[in-house]
Design an enzyme around this catalytic site. Structure first.
Site, PDB file in Angstrom:
ATOM      1  N   GLY A  86       0.860  -1.180   0.000  1.00  0.00           N
ATOM      2  CA  GLY A  86       0.000   0.000   0.000  1.00  0.00           C
ATOM      3  C   GLY A  86       0.895   1.228   0.000  1.00  0.00           C
ATOM      4  O   GLY A  86       2.093   1.135  -0.283  1.00  0.00           O
ATOM      5  N   LEU A  87       0.337   2.360   0.338  1.00  0.00           N
ATOM      6  CA  LEU A  87       1.148   3.577   0.292  1.00  0.00           C
ATOM      7  C   LEU A  87       2.402   3.436   1.138  1.00  0.00           C
ATOM      8  O   LEU A  87       3.495   3.832   0.722  1.00  0.00           O
ATOM      9  CB  LEU A  87       0.330   4.773   0.772  1.00  0.00           C
ATOM     10  CG  LEU A  87      -0.737   5.225  -0.217  1.00  0.00           C
ATOM     11  CD1 LEU A  87      -1.515   6.394   0.354  1.00  0.00           C
ATOM     12  CD2 LEU A  87      -0.105   5.618  -1.536  1.00  0.00           C
ATOM     13  N   ALA A  88       2.256   2.875   2.319  1.00  0.00           N
ATOM     14  CA  ALA A  88       3.407   2.779   3.220  1.00  0.00           C
ATOM     15  C   ALA A  88       4.458   1.817   2.657  1.00  0.00           C
ATOM     16  O   ALA A  88       5.637   2.157   2.545  1.00  0.00           O
ATOM     17  CB  ALA A  88       2.947   2.328   4.604  1.00  0.00           C
ATOM     18  N   GLY A  89       4.029   0.623   2.281  1.00  0.00           N
ATOM     19  CA  GLY A  89       4.969  -0.387   1.813  1.00  0.00           C
ATOM     20  C   GLY A  89       5.588  -0.024   0.468  1.00  0.00           C
ATOM     21  O   GLY A  89       6.797  -0.198   0.264  1.00  0.00           O
ATOM     22  N   ARG A 125     -15.789  13.215  12.839  1.00  0.00           N
ATOM     23  CA  ARG A 125     -16.383  11.915  12.514  1.00  0.00           C
ATOM     24  C   ARG A 125     -16.971  11.195  13.723  1.00  0.00           C
ATOM     25  O   ARG A 125     -18.079  10.669  13.661  1.00  0.00           O
ATOM     26  CB  ARG A 125     -15.318  11.020  11.888  1.00  0.00           C
ATOM     27  CG  ARG A 125     -14.901  11.496  10.535  1.00  0.00           C
ATOM     28  CD  ARG A 125     -13.778  10.671   9.963  1.00  0.00           C
ATOM     29  NE  ARG A 125     -13.489  11.155   8.619  1.00  0.00           N
ATOM     30  CZ  ARG A 125     -12.511  10.683   7.858  1.00  0.00           C
ATOM     31  NH1 ARG A 125     -11.730   9.723   8.311  1.00  0.00           N
ATOM     32  NH2 ARG A 125     -12.314  11.154   6.648  1.00  0.00           N
ATOM     33  N   HIS A 157     -14.073   1.972   9.722  1.00  0.00           N
ATOM     34  CA  HIS A 157     -13.354   2.541   8.595  1.00  0.00           C
ATOM     35  C   HIS A 157     -11.839   2.453   8.726  1.00  0.00           C
ATOM     36  O   HIS A 157     -11.129   2.239   7.759  1.00  0.00           O
ATOM     37  CB  HIS A 157     -13.774   4.011   8.496  1.00  0.00           C
ATOM     38  CG  HIS A 157     -13.111   4.775   7.412  1.00  0.00           C
ATOM     39  ND1 HIS A 157     -13.205   4.395   6.096  1.00  0.00           N
ATOM     40  CD2 HIS A 157     -12.340   5.885   7.422  1.00  0.00           C
ATOM     41  CE1 HIS A 157     -12.517   5.258   5.353  1.00  0.00           C
ATOM     42  NE2 HIS A 157     -11.980   6.153   6.132  1.00  0.00           N
ATOM     43  N   ARG A 171      -8.396   9.679  13.917  1.00  0.00           N
ATOM     44  CA  ARG A 171      -7.601  10.189  12.807  1.00  0.00           C
ATOM     45  C   ARG A 171      -8.391  11.239  12.041  1.00  0.00           C
ATOM     46  O   ARG A 171      -9.569  11.061  11.762  1.00  0.00           O
ATOM     47  CB  ARG A 171      -7.227   9.051  11.862  1.00  0.00           C
ATOM     48  CG  ARG A 171      -6.528   9.536  10.617  1.00  0.00           C
ATOM     49  CD  ARG A 171      -6.124   8.416   9.703  1.00  0.00           C
ATOM     50  NE  ARG A 171      -7.242   7.743   9.056  1.00  0.00           N
ATOM     51  CZ  ARG A 171      -7.941   8.236   8.034  1.00  0.00           C
ATOM     52  NH1 ARG A 171      -7.676   9.436   7.562  1.00  0.00           N
ATOM     53  NH2 ARG A 171      -8.924   7.541   7.500  1.00  0.00           N
TER      54      ARG A 171
HETATM   55  C1  FAD Z   1     -12.819   3.770   1.528  1.00  0.00           C
HETATM   56  C2  FAD Z   1     -11.662   4.422   2.189  1.00  0.00           C
HETATM   57  C3  FAD Z   1     -11.357   5.743   1.900  1.00  0.00           C
HETATM   58  C4  FAD Z   1     -10.271   6.367   2.503  1.00  0.00           C
HETATM   59  N1  FAD Z   1     -10.004   7.667   2.187  1.00  0.00           N
HETATM   60  C5  FAD Z   1      -8.920   8.264   2.742  1.00  0.00           C
HETATM   61  C6  FAD Z   1      -8.581   9.605   2.383  1.00  0.00           C
HETATM   62  O1  FAD Z   1      -9.255  10.253   1.582  1.00  0.00           O
HETATM   63  N2  FAD Z   1      -7.494  10.162   2.954  1.00  0.00           N
HETATM   64  C7  FAD Z   1      -6.711   9.473   3.842  1.00  0.00           C
HETATM   65  O2  FAD Z   1      -5.726  10.029   4.282  1.00  0.00           O
HETATM   66  N3  FAD Z   1      -7.015   8.205   4.179  1.00  0.00           N
HETATM   67  C8  FAD Z   1      -8.089   7.586   3.654  1.00  0.00           C
HETATM   68  N4  FAD Z   1      -8.385   6.295   4.013  1.00  0.00           N
HETATM   69  C9  FAD Z   1      -7.461   5.545   4.867  1.00  0.00           C
HETATM   70  C10 FAD Z   1      -6.255   5.075   4.061  1.00  0.00           C
HETATM   71  O3  FAD Z   1      -6.648   4.721   2.763  1.00  0.00           O
HETATM   72  C11 FAD Z   1      -5.534   3.875   4.675  1.00  0.00           C
HETATM   73  O4  FAD Z   1      -5.355   4.065   6.027  1.00  0.00           O
HETATM   74  C12 FAD Z   1      -4.161   3.700   4.042  1.00  0.00           C
HETATM   75  O5  FAD Z   1      -4.257   3.684   2.651  1.00  0.00           O
HETATM   76  C13 FAD Z   1      -3.461   2.457   4.546  1.00  0.00           C
HETATM   77  O6  FAD Z   1      -2.265   2.271   3.820  1.00  0.00           O
HETATM   78  P1  FAD Z   1      -1.226   1.173   4.206  1.00  0.00           P
HETATM   79  O7  FAD Z   1      -0.108   1.297   3.231  1.00  0.00           O
HETATM   80  O8  FAD Z   1      -0.891   1.275   5.633  1.00  0.00           O
HETATM   81  O9  FAD Z   1      -1.956  -0.235   4.018  1.00  0.00           O
HETATM   82  P2  FAD Z   1      -2.842  -0.843   2.837  1.00  0.00           P
HETATM   83  O10 FAD Z   1      -3.013   0.062   1.700  1.00  0.00           O
HETATM   84  O11 FAD Z   1      -4.034  -1.420   3.478  1.00  0.00           O
HETATM   85  O12 FAD Z   1      -1.938  -2.014   2.273  1.00  0.00           O
HETATM   86  C14 FAD Z   1      -1.762  -3.214   2.950  1.00  0.00           C
HETATM   87  C15 FAD Z   1      -0.869  -4.081   2.122  1.00  0.00           C
HETATM   88  O13 FAD Z   1      -0.440  -5.183   2.894  1.00  0.00           O
HETATM   89  C16 FAD Z   1      -0.631  -6.381   2.195  1.00  0.00           C
HETATM   90  N5  FAD Z   1      -0.805  -7.423   3.194  1.00  0.00           N
HETATM   91  C17 FAD Z   1      -1.620  -7.436   4.277  1.00  0.00           C
HETATM   92  N6  FAD Z   1      -1.421  -8.559   4.992  1.00  0.00           N
HETATM   93  C18 FAD Z   1      -0.459  -9.261   4.357  1.00  0.00           C
HETATM   94  C19 FAD Z   1       0.178 -10.494   4.597  1.00  0.00           C
HETATM   95  N7  FAD Z   1      -0.106 -11.232   5.661  1.00  0.00           N
HETATM   96  N8  FAD Z   1       1.096 -10.923   3.699  1.00  0.00           N
HETATM   97  C20 FAD Z   1       1.418 -10.178   2.607  1.00  0.00           C
HETATM   98  N9  FAD Z   1       0.860  -8.994   2.351  1.00  0.00           N
HETATM   99  C21 FAD Z   1      -0.073  -8.551   3.209  1.00  0.00           C
HETATM  100  C22 FAD Z   1      -1.789  -6.112   1.279  1.00  0.00           C
HETATM  101  O14 FAD Z   1      -1.745  -7.001   0.208  1.00  0.00           O
HETATM  102  C23 FAD Z   1      -1.483  -4.680   0.870  1.00  0.00           C
HETATM  103  O15 FAD Z   1      -0.540  -4.674  -0.149  1.00  0.00           O
HETATM  104  C24 FAD Z   1      -9.478   5.657   3.424  1.00  0.00           C
HETATM  105  C25 FAD Z   1      -9.781   4.340   3.715  1.00  0.00           C
HETATM  106  C26 FAD Z   1     -10.877   3.729   3.125  1.00  0.00           C
HETATM  107  C27 FAD Z   1     -11.209   2.343   3.515  1.00  0.00           C
END
Ligand code: FAD
Ligand code: FES
Lengths: 257, 640
Positions: free
Chosen positions: B45-48, B333, B404, B438
């Site tokens: 995701g964005l972080a990874g 929220r 959410h 948040r």
């Molecule tokens: C509908 C919606 C709208 C949103 N809108 C906003 C917004 O407008 N602004 C904002 O700031 N935030 C928003 N958020 C929140 C934000 O999108 C998320 O908090 C953020 O994108 C999380 O990013 P991340 O990189 O931490 O994880 P994620 O994007 O959830 O990525 C997780 C990754 O880990 C992988 N993974 C998980 N478990 C495993 C495993 N066991 N083995 C291998 N891979 C694994 C998945 O495949 C994926 O690649 C929204 C959230 C939702 C649900």
């Protein structure tokens, strides 16, 4: 409320089943009754799977994740159409209310030489990643970028770039094309970056590399059938292909000089 | 207990100098040596994705894992609204300091100041980086970047790309990753699920992953492991998260010794499309921006079955405008969600289920015309109609709160390292920056801050400060972890009961929503803590998984995740029970003011609760990291 909401209907499903990668598959019939028209298409498949599990049968494997029409993970040929009958709608956003009581629905995977079936309706679309790897990026390292407002971008270009960037990479364009061409997908990325000053620097190399990769991967050529545009759930336009062809031509001429 | 196991490693000096000082004091890995290190990153995701590309650019070798068939499909793709930064382009008084302040306050004073300040500091670099990658942010007619406002802020600091900001930011990060795949620095391992963390000499040195297409278990070793696996909101079954979003990676790390911080901090978003039936597999968010023009109301009468158009103005209760005259429909929220629940509990909810409230654009359409509303929200209105078959231009939308986001996650220090050495946690998977609530558009900012601008420094310091013995996957620790994972899957396959994982997950979700949802109280939480083990027992005795392990087996994947949710849920309930105050998204009904507002208890709960696993069926230990506020003045939030 539309005419077909809040009802229960029956559906005759004909689903492509293939046990694992590399073997032959077959179509299998399932009758599903008491289907709520408020279900999404994938929830209808969830319901079928729940039933199959109860009956001790192997559930149907299909790809999906966001179920909001944005991740591009869902696919399916539904009655011969990629993502089914509703315009600019992914399979996950399609609802059962679009179907009639008793209707037969044929569900098959996205087919293309470059998309081998993994199981049932699940295919391997990593070839699309390969095309991006070939050049679908700007060579910018983190920490290097100038201030975001240093280079203004004409609003119209930014909007056109966004139109192209909206591609979800589902592969519907490939699946619906008689030649299994990935031109729409590839051209969307090339257009997005060609329209922005940040992408201009590498534009020529990019288009040459990406087109070459596309050919190598076994995607077919474009013969202007425009099925890709019609099936695209995000409304990506074939004008992107025209832009890519222009970019390709300029790049080829430049390379030959 | 207050714990000496929790050293946040906050650098010395005034808050605005801490990060610079820290970077300066950090040890560096010689450029030629970076190629000798390998990093596992779980999640794209964005972080990874941002961490993967940046670490690869520096010269490290990266193995990037994700569940989906491509890194581009991670759940971040679904974010709609936007991303915050303190650019102050609109010249409306924003600054790093203000973004910092708003974030700490928005989090109801339950976040670590130093981390939040750093987040605000690097926010501007993120926007530069993304624009440089070709992210097509919205622009004004002069060609400059446009901003919009979001809840919890009085300035316009949110950058956006239509309603698809997450998609565009993720595709930007993904493209940078692909650049590094081409350069040979990143290897992508898609359709792989991490199932065990491997520790060697108490350091994170690898993972066991299940190949989701062949079913095989695979061993991978590295010098450090980064988890960027997102949030665990799907513990509630129904949430706005993607179907594969799960908590397994962080939970299994927790079982290996990583502390789990504030597991009960869950954000419930007020504007989601309500549940339409038991078939429902997920909930869809409608952007918070709708509350700028839509008015929220319910009938004044209990059990009113009239169609909304038949309910006259004098019978309508615009309850947010009534209770919060100064913020009205734009309260944060948590406040909006709680009030929706309250009117529905009161028997005044809308729709057949009574579990929804109206979000009405009638007045806005009358004021601005349908075209203006269409231009602003057309996409959302279409999506609403596609899902509900109701036309929101003709009558009001119906909305209801839904799970959410999870503010809780693995505890990390200032370096984003967990309590396991060499295990770093980024993005929604960690607990770090949002406290108990948040703010909108801050999750995207945090994920990218962690990946592009923080981990490159702190990981380098970790490598340069330690010696690493060469290991490979022949090491005993890998064999043990492999066997453990294999036993786990075999055990699941051999239950041969009658119920699907999905079915049991739904049952868990109902308990969680009822007792660990928007309003929590002692009796309910105790009930949840009693119920969850029963569902767990049902799972381990009556689960049914058809098919085989050595093939694609979606049911087995789901079952693995549900098994962890069934344990994590209990931890969430326990944490909620122990935190006898209300703060942000955590509302303890016993702790409210006379006007039914959340009442914080700073004397007793101004801390992070970090849980340490003690073994199966043993009560985990609750450690405390005390929070001190030197730069922000603490106050009770008020939106009246
Ligand atoms: C509908 C919606 C709208 C949103 N809108 C906003 C917004 O407008 N602004 C904002 O700031 N935030 C928003 N958020 C929140 C934000 O999108 C998320 O908090 C953020 O994108 C999380 O990013 P991340 O990189 O931490 O994880 P994620 O994007 O959830 O990525 C997780 C990754 O880990 C992988 N993974 C998980 N478990 C495993 C495993 N066991 N083995 C291998 N891979 C694994 C998945 O495949 C994926 O690649 C929204 C959230 C939702 C649900
Ligand atoms: S499941 Fe994500 S687009 Fe359909």
């Amino acid at each position: 409320m539309g005419g077909n909401s809040g009802k229960k209907i029956s559906l005759n499903l004909k689903i492509y089943r293939q046990e694992r990668k590399g073997i032959k598959g077959k179509m299998v019939d399932y009758l599903l009754t008491e289907v709520s028209t408020d279900m999404s298409f994938l929830e209808m498949l969830d319901m079928l799977n729940e039933k199959l599990i109860k009956d001790g049968e192997d559930p149907v494997a299909f790809d999906h994740d966001c179920r909001e029409g944005i991740c591009g993970m869902c696919s399916l040929m539904i009655n011969g159409e990629a993502h089914g009958p509703e315009k600019e709608t992914t399979t996950c956003q399609l609802h059962v209310r679009k179907f009639r009581d008793g209707q037969t629905i044929v569900i098959e995977p996205f087919r293309a030489k470059a998309f081998p079936v993994l199981k049932d309706l699940m295919v391997d679309r990593s070839a699309l990643d390969e095309i991006i790897i070939a050049g679908g990026f700007v060579s910018l390292n983190a920490g290097n970028a100038p201030d975001a407002n240093a280079t203004p971008v004409p609003r119209n270009n930014a909007e056109l770039a966004m139109d192209a960037a909206a591609c979800v990479g589902c592969g519907a364009c490939v699946a619906s094309c008689a030649n299994a061409s990935a031109m729409l997908f590839t051209s969307a990325k090339i257009s997005q970056l060609a329209l922005l000053p940040q992408g201009k620097v590498e534009a020529r190399k990019r288009v040459l590399d990406m087109v070459k990769k596309m050919d190598e991967l076994g995607f077919g050529n474009c013969t202007n059938e425009a099925e890709c545009e019609a099936s695209c759930p995000k409304g990506i336009k074939i004008t992107n292909i025209a832009r890519m062809n222009r970019e390709f031509l300029t790049a080829t001429i430049a390379a030959n000089n | 207990m207050s714990s000496n196991k929790l050293d946040a490693k906050i650098p010395e000096g005034p808050i605005e100098k801490k990060w610079d000082n820290h970077i300066f004091k950090s040890k560096l890995v010689n450029p030629a040596n970076k190629r000798n290190y390998r990093v596992i990153i779980v999640g794209t995701g964005l972080a990874g994705a941002s961490a993967a590309s940046t670490l690869a650019e520096l010269g490290y070798n990266v193995l990037a894992f994700c569940i989906q068939d491509s890194p581009r499909r991670a759940h971040s793709i679904a974010a709609q609204g936007g991303i915050n930064a303190a650019k102050n382009y609109p010249n409306d008084g924003d600054s790093v300091w203000r973004l910092f302040y708003d974030t700490v306050k928005g989090g109801d004073y339950r976040a670590r100041e130093a981390n939040v300040y750093r987040l605000a500091q690097v926010s501007n670099n993120i926007i530069d980086q993304c624009v440089g990658q070709g992210v097509p942010f919205a622009r004004d007619y002069g060609g400059y970047l446009d901003n919009r406002s979001f809840g919890g802020a009085q300035v316009s600091r949110t950058f956006y790309a239509r309603g698809q900001t997450g998609q565009q930011l993720l595709l930007g990060a993904y493209s940078s990753m692909m650049k590094e795949v081409k350069s040979g620095k990143i290897k992508i391992l898609a359709r792989r699920e991490m199932v065990e963390l491997v520790k060697v000499n108490n350091r994170a040195r690898g993972i066991i992953a299940r190949n989701l297409t062949t079913g095989e278990l695979e061993k991978y070793s590295a010098d450090a492991v980064i988890l960027a696996t997102g949030g665990y909101g799907n513990a509630y079954y129904l949430s706005t998260n993607a179907m594969a979003s799960n908590g397994s990676a962080i939970y299994r790390a927790y079982k290996q010794g990583a502390f789990f911080a504030n597991p009960c901090f869950t954000q419930i978003h007020p504007t989601c499309i309500p549940i339409s039936g038991t078939h429902q597999s997920k909930l869809t968010l409608m952007s918070e921006s709708l509350r700028n023009d839509g008015r929220i109301w319910v009938s004044k009468k209990k059990g009113d079955t009239r169609a909304p158009s038949d309910i006259p103005e004098e019978d309508r209760d615009y309850y947010l405008e009534r209770i919060y005259p100064s913020f009205g429909n734009l309260v944060p929220r948590d406040v909006a969600s709680r009030n929706a629940k309250k009117v529905c509990d009161d028997g005044r909810g809308a729709g057949a289920s009574g579990l929804s409230v109206y979000l009405d654009f009638k007045d806005a359409i009358k004021r601005d015309g349908e075209n203006v509303i269409k231009e602003k929200y057309g996409n959302l209105f279409d999506m609403y109609e596609r899902i509900t078959d109701e036309n929101p231009y003709r009558g009001p939308m119906r909305i209801y709160p839904a799970v959410h986001y999870t503010m809780g996650g693995l505890w990390v220090d200032y370096n984003l390292m967990s309590t396991i050495e060499g295990l770093f946690v980024l993005g929604e998977a960690n607990f770090s920056d949002h406290g108990a609530n948040r703010l909108g558009a801050s999750a995207l900012m945090q994920g990218l801050a962690d990946g592009y601008f923080i981990i490159p420094y702190t990981l380098g310091n970790y490598f340069a400060s330690n010696k690493f013995e060469k290991i490979n996957t022949d090491n005993n620790a890998f064999t043990e972890a492999f066997d453990k994972a294999q036993k786990f899957f075999n055990k699941l396959m051999t239950i041969k009961g009658a119920r699907s994982a999905e079915d049991i997950h739904k049952q868990l979700g109902r308990v969680m929503w009822e007792y660990v949802g928007m309003g929590r109280n002692e009796a309910g939480l105790k009930k949840a803590i009693a119920e969850i083990p029963k569902i767990r027992e049902e799972f381990w005795n009556n689960l049914k998984i058809p098919g085989e392990t050595n093939n694609v087996n979606v049911e087995l994947e789901k079952a693995g995740r549900v098994a962890d949710f069934l344990e994590m849920a209990e931890l969430m309930a326990m944490d909620a029970l122990e935190r006898k105050e209300s703060c942000g998204g955590h509302f303890r009904e016993e702790a409210q003011t006379e006007e039914n507002e959340a009442k914080r208890d700073d004397a007793n709960f101004s801390h992070v609760a970090a849980w340490e696993y003690q073994g199966d069926n043993k009560t985990p230990i609750r450690h405390k990291e005390e929070l001190t506020f030197e730069d922000v003045k603490i106050a009770q939030r008020s939106y009246k």
